[in-house]
Design a protein around this motif. Structure first.
Motif, PDB file in Angstrom:
ATOM      1  N   ALA A 179       6.788 -24.172   8.104  1.00  0.00           N
ATOM      2  CA  ALA A 179       8.067 -24.283   7.406  1.00  0.00           C
ATOM      3  C   ALA A 179       9.201 -23.821   8.316  1.00  0.00           C
ATOM      4  O   ALA A 179       9.086 -22.803   8.997  1.00  0.00           O
ATOM      5  CB  ALA A 179       8.043 -23.432   6.144  1.00  0.00           C
ATOM      6  N   THR A 180      10.265 -24.573   8.323  1.00  0.00           N
ATOM      7  CA  THR A 180      11.450 -24.179   9.083  1.00  0.00           C
ATOM      8  C   THR A 180      12.236 -23.144   8.299  1.00  0.00           C
ATOM      9  O   THR A 180      12.389 -23.258   7.088  1.00  0.00           O
ATOM     10  CB  THR A 180      12.330 -25.416   9.339  1.00  0.00           C
ATOM     11  OG1 THR A 180      11.663 -26.243  10.283  1.00  0.00           O
ATOM     12  CG2 THR A 180      13.711 -25.046   9.869  1.00  0.00           C
ATOM     13  N   VAL A 212      18.848 -27.351   8.517  1.00  0.00           N
ATOM     14  CA  VAL A 212      19.171 -28.152   7.341  1.00  0.00           C
ATOM     15  C   VAL A 212      18.427 -27.605   6.124  1.00  0.00           C
ATOM     16  O   VAL A 212      17.215 -27.397   6.180  1.00  0.00           O
ATOM     17  CB  VAL A 212      18.798 -29.626   7.574  1.00  0.00           C
ATOM     18  CG1 VAL A 212      19.027 -30.441   6.307  1.00  0.00           C
ATOM     19  CG2 VAL A 212      19.591 -30.194   8.744  1.00  0.00           C
ATOM     20  N   ILE A 213      19.175 -27.374   5.076  1.00  0.00           N
ATOM     21  CA  ILE A 213      18.615 -26.905   3.797  1.00  0.00           C
ATOM     22  C   ILE A 213      18.841 -28.021   2.784  1.00  0.00           C
ATOM     23  O   ILE A 213      19.964 -28.478   2.591  1.00  0.00           O
ATOM     24  CB  ILE A 213      19.358 -25.630   3.319  1.00  0.00           C
ATOM     25  CG1 ILE A 213      19.192 -24.507   4.347  1.00  0.00           C
ATOM     26  CG2 ILE A 213      18.871 -25.204   1.938  1.00  0.00           C
ATOM     27  CD1 ILE A 213      20.337 -23.497   4.335  1.00  0.00           C
ATOM     28  N   PRO A 248      13.589 -26.189   4.278  1.00  0.00           N
ATOM     29  CA  PRO A 248      13.660 -25.483   2.994  1.00  0.00           C
ATOM     30  C   PRO A 248      14.338 -26.342   1.924  1.00  0.00           C
ATOM     31  O   PRO A 248      15.182 -27.186   2.243  1.00  0.00           O
ATOM     32  CB  PRO A 248      14.502 -24.238   3.301  1.00  0.00           C
ATOM     33  CG  PRO A 248      15.116 -24.442   4.635  1.00  0.00           C
ATOM     34  CD  PRO A 248      14.378 -25.528   5.350  1.00  0.00           C
ATOM     35  N   VAL A 249      13.942 -26.129   0.683  1.00  0.00           N
ATOM     36  CA  VAL A 249      14.497 -26.881  -0.447  1.00  0.00           C
ATOM     37  C   VAL A 249      14.980 -25.889  -1.496  1.00  0.00           C
ATOM     38  O   VAL A 249      14.208 -25.037  -1.952  1.00  0.00           O
ATOM     39  CB  VAL A 249      13.434 -27.804  -1.086  1.00  0.00           C
ATOM     40  CG1 VAL A 249      14.045 -28.606  -2.236  1.00  0.00           C
ATOM     41  CG2 VAL A 249      12.821 -28.737  -0.050  1.00  0.00           C
ATOM     42  N   PHE A 279      16.598 -18.857   4.558  1.00  0.00           N
ATOM     43  CA  PHE A 279      16.037 -19.867   3.660  1.00  0.00           C
ATOM     44  C   PHE A 279      14.709 -20.356   4.230  1.00  0.00           C
ATOM     45  O   PHE A 279      14.609 -20.638   5.421  1.00  0.00           O
ATOM     46  CB  PHE A 279      16.970 -21.083   3.557  1.00  0.00           C
ATOM     47  CG  PHE A 279      18.295 -20.803   2.920  1.00  0.00           C
ATOM     48  CD1 PHE A 279      19.323 -20.218   3.652  1.00  0.00           C
ATOM     49  CD2 PHE A 279      18.539 -21.118   1.595  1.00  0.00           C
ATOM     50  CE1 PHE A 279      20.564 -19.961   3.078  1.00  0.00           C
ATOM     51  CE2 PHE A 279      19.777 -20.877   1.007  1.00  0.00           C
ATOM     52  CZ  PHE A 279      20.790 -20.289   1.749  1.00  0.00           C
ATOM     53  N   GLY A 280      13.724 -20.508   3.359  1.00  0.00           N
ATOM     54  CA  GLY A 280      12.432 -21.058   3.797  1.00  0.00           C
ATOM     55  C   GLY A 280      11.401 -19.982   4.081  1.00  0.00           C
ATOM     56  O   GLY A 280      10.264 -20.289   4.421  1.00  0.00           O
ATOM     57  N   GLY A 281      11.789 -18.715   3.955  1.00  0.00           N
ATOM     58  CA  GLY A 281      10.846 -17.617   4.125  1.00  0.00           C
ATOM     59  C   GLY A 281      10.348 -17.150   2.757  1.00  0.00           C
ATOM     60  O   GLY A 281      10.484 -17.863   1.760  1.00  0.00           O
ATOM     61  N   PRO A 282       9.795 -15.949   2.697  1.00  0.00           N
ATOM     62  CA  PRO A 282       9.249 -15.480   1.415  1.00  0.00           C
ATOM     63  C   PRO A 282      10.318 -15.187   0.362  1.00  0.00           C
ATOM     64  O   PRO A 282      10.035 -15.221  -0.828  1.00  0.00           O
ATOM     65  CB  PRO A 282       8.506 -14.193   1.795  1.00  0.00           C
ATOM     66  CG  PRO A 282       9.028 -13.798   3.129  1.00  0.00           C
ATOM     67  CD  PRO A 282       9.508 -15.039   3.808  1.00  0.00           C
TER      68      PRO A 282
END
Lengths: 325, 325, 325, 325
Positions: A68-69, A220-221, A253-254, A78-81
């Motif tokens: 995951a980026t 990019v998110i 990340p979303v 963004f995109g972490g835990p």
């Protein structure tokens, strides 16, 4: 085919005679190759990695990066835990209101302040935003409160201006396929939040992200903000399974925007919980100290108090899925 | 206006001259009155309660009952603090498979067994269900395992037959506006699960429920199963904010069917978590011991193992919203 | 594979061991065979025709019959050079109104009278139709005026009753996937008008028709009546290209219902012209002598005068596409 | 309220203190006033006309102008009795192909040549257009053949460039709510074709037109090009009743794009006939001398021969509705 090299290769480019695109990724160079690469040349190259994908979006695909980026905006990642909460008024309306909102959302646990200076409005008679003055207020409040700011851009010529003031740029749902804007934001050197168009398929959305990545912007998110359907009881329909599906298709990340997805204050908490439960990496929420006087999107803005309650609920859900806020 | 009396009133009916409908509710009688009731008559009547609603669906509205209605199917209670899980194969295919499925889903925490004997299929060339033989298997397995069963009816003439074998009856999405079927199920004396049509608004759905209530069946469970949109990556789009909104509009319990909503096995867990987080009172999930040989809906059926994992996740979410499974 | 024989073949059926469905078509028998037929057996059979289709709907496909099927209702013939106009009130409300409507629409050029005795209504509080009394009125007016009648059935148990009174039966949009109703109408011995569901794909619609054909009813007329979309300015959106496309996919006639498609009186003429221009074989139009007092669908019913004007316009368009009214 | 004056009025502006917008219309000035105008002031002003409208779009509304607006592009006039045909390749690909296309479509009866130099493409890997080189080719062919040209702009900074080469500018469906682009085209001094967004309501479309009118560009042609629905058999669904409805709501001309609406060559003729029958003022059709080698939209491009046949059919329909081609 996607080939990652430590540096550009003239011999590869020559051999491919135009059948490629190249994009820097950190200190590496990614070549997106159309068709085959001669075997002997392959042997010669100092290849870091080589990937195949059948997806129409190449760089955005999970095949390109299984990992995951993570995208940083200020201290937020963004995109972490951690579930990242972005909150603030729909539009920047004045310094004091913005300052009040910023302090309150930060205290309640938000990591990013949102606020629009350029407002894309369905009607030309609606409030269109304060423009550069609004950007200046955002920057000022950001410094004063110590919170990074996210703001929307609606035309290529606003991008460099907004980049001077904001920590991250947002591309709204109506502009998801404004390709010149995508290219400009792709070159802006700022993280970008790309909203899904209200009638865009997930594939079209990821192809829009590909426009950003191809210009070298890997920060990019993606933001699901509800899709347009026959149902009129809510402004849009939040596609929670779409969030889960998108995360299997891309390494980006979303996050979710429950405010635009529902358009109704009383449903935002439920939609926020659902989005996080489905796997969203963050939320983008409209909060206004006095929604009843908001110049834009009042009916879907939470009060400070409502936002605080929401944060508590979201924390519980985050914990239930092994994450935190 | 809705007036509840302890018993029927001839004088009221005479005064209203046809401007009313009446429905028994437990030991009471509810009069749905069109227009005004003469003041002097009102004073005479022994009125238990009197309600106004501007909703098109009267009996189903929150105005009629602020208190949530609880519906029992066997030991399971929908609409209370517990999230009720209904699980089992799409279609009843044979005794052993059904028995295996029933034992497994019960062990994992499901309280109701689902299984179809009458299958509404888009193509006439697809497996149409075992009919009464399937119902008999359901009953047998229900007794053997000790779990109540829910099964679908697709025509008025099946209702009394199915009522003899099943604990609860399901009206599928395609039949949401099959009004003769609604009336028959309204008179069946069995709890009913009413699915939302794939392009039905929430108001239309509640009006379909009203058909059931008007026949005297108050044991109605609503089931959101995804709506049809332009997006083709998933079979339908689960309307989670719609679940939350529906619960503000009606006193009836609302559950979700993540299997039909997504049509993809890998998204069912995410959709289930989201539905419960949004406030769903239960889940209806397709589970098959061997999805690869299922005669219907294999691609969206969970294996036993996947269902067990899902149950763990759903328990965490239930706890996060102050409920249990 | 579709094999047409002059009479049933026991040897074929034995050899296929259940891998077939058979349907009478006029004096012939059509076998729909799943998989291969042994070569030697093929040589033995007295085969009238043999067709392949990759379509999911077999009997309804153009591959089964390149020639357009013509369906007669009284003197009217659907699927031939003439555009057939069916007109009349949404619901049968009373003898005189129906008689007035019948005379007027016949005078203006309609060949079939429409009128509903069983009304599928979204709300249980709306007028539900006169039932058998309405059917009797229809038959009476039909005889008196000399025009065949088309009426809707909404449940299997109404089919034999309605068949006694009406010349053709209609299956409404909400019942397009009411498969038990389809089967009953497939056995009714009456021509059937099958409306497209408001969110049904063309393929699903043709599969619904296949249910009718498989029961031996080849007199099926398809009716496009608008699909449900995000747009709320009209009740539905008439899919004119869908009409043209459907006619390339099936040999059955396709008509259009501009009344339900638009829901607005002022748009019916335009929608009618468009449908005929796109290739529709007929129109189904709501006409009421006094729309302002109609018990159902008043806002989309034409007055007699408006209908007469519409007929003139439709005649012009019919001529422009080489047809007549 | 809309007030038209022969010249600007300082006293009015002063009295209204910001509660107005003003727009030149020919030699007149239109004031769009929010709220009341003092009675005494009204008496003083030399008012040409004064209109009320409850529409959200003011200048575009039928209330502002009952008379249909006619827009000239070269010799072609949109909104008059003649159906104007715009035809040509999706993208400008090369001089010879464009020249062949231009001559052929002009010979067959087209009055405007279409061709894209800036192509908005879903995928960044698709052909993006020739840019200024393409514009130059368009201009050259326009002069050589004697036909005006229409071309798309996708960003504000392209507008002045494209205006130098093209006779009219197109705003594509994806950019219908690209408000900065709308403003730029509103100031461009060129007629504009504004496509309806694929999920835009008619009201949103007319509000987008209002952005153009408010900048002083009254030469706006609306283009319905199909809306996105659940149906996947066609690319979009052409909303013919929407065309008819739009013409009752606005004085601006409305044309149709059957190529994008259907996405399938074999349906374009039917969709074109339907659009004209419903009242469209023109058609925008993709024609390519060799669709099989087209760099964009080949499957929906007509050959020259197909276009010639289409023109004959459209002429017949035009005559049937009292118009000509």
């Amino acid at each position: 085919m996607l080939i990652t090299l430590k540096k550009e290769s003239r011999s590869l480019e020559k051999a491919l005679a135009g059948r490629f695109r190249k994009v820097p990724h950190g200190e590496r160079i990614v070549y997106i190759v159309d068709g085959k690469i001669p075997e002997d040349l392959l042997a010669e190259l100092d290849i870091e990695s080589s990937k195949e994908t059948s997806r129409s979006f190449k760089l955005a695909s999970r095949e390109y990066s299984e990992e995951a980026t993570r995208v940083r905006v200020g201290e937020a990642e963004f995109g972490g835990p951690k579930i990242v909460i972005c909150a603030g008024p729909c539009a920047v309306e004045g310094h004091q209101l913005l300052l009040d909102a910023a302090r309150a959302v930060k205290d309640a646990g938000a990591s990013v302040l949102r606020g629009g200076a350029f407002k894309p409005r369905t009607s030309p008679y609606s409030f269109q935003g304060l423009g550069e003055e609004g950007l200046r207020m955002l920057r000022g409040v950001s410094e004063e409160v110590g919170i990074p700011v996210l703001t929307e851009v609606t035309a290529p010529e606003q991008v460099s201006l907004a980049s001077r003031y904001a920590d991250a740029l947002q591309i709204g749902a109506r502009n998801m396929q404004n390709f010149e804007l995508l290219k400009a934001v792709g070159r802006a050197g700022r993280p970008a939040v790309l909203k899904r168009g209200s009638s865009a398929t997930i594939e079209e959305w990821l192809l829009a992200a590909e426009y950003l990545l191809l210009e070298g912007n890997w920060e990019v998110i993606l933001c699901e903000r509800g899709i347009r359907t026959f149902e009129t009881a809510t402004r849009n329909v939040l596609d929670v399974a779409g969030i889960a599906l998108t995360k299997t298709m891309t390494h980006l990340p979303v996050i979710a925007d429950p405010s635009h997805a529902t358009g109704r204050r009383e449903l935002i908490a439920a939609a926020s919980r659902a989005a996080v439960a489905a796997g969203a990496d963050g939320l983008l929420i409209e909060v206004h100290p006095k929604p009843e006087i908001a110049m834009s999107d009042g009916p879907q803005s939470l009060t400070i108090r409502e936002f605080e309650l929401l944060m508590k609920e979201v924390k519980e859900i985050a914990r239930a899925v092994g994450r935190c806020v």
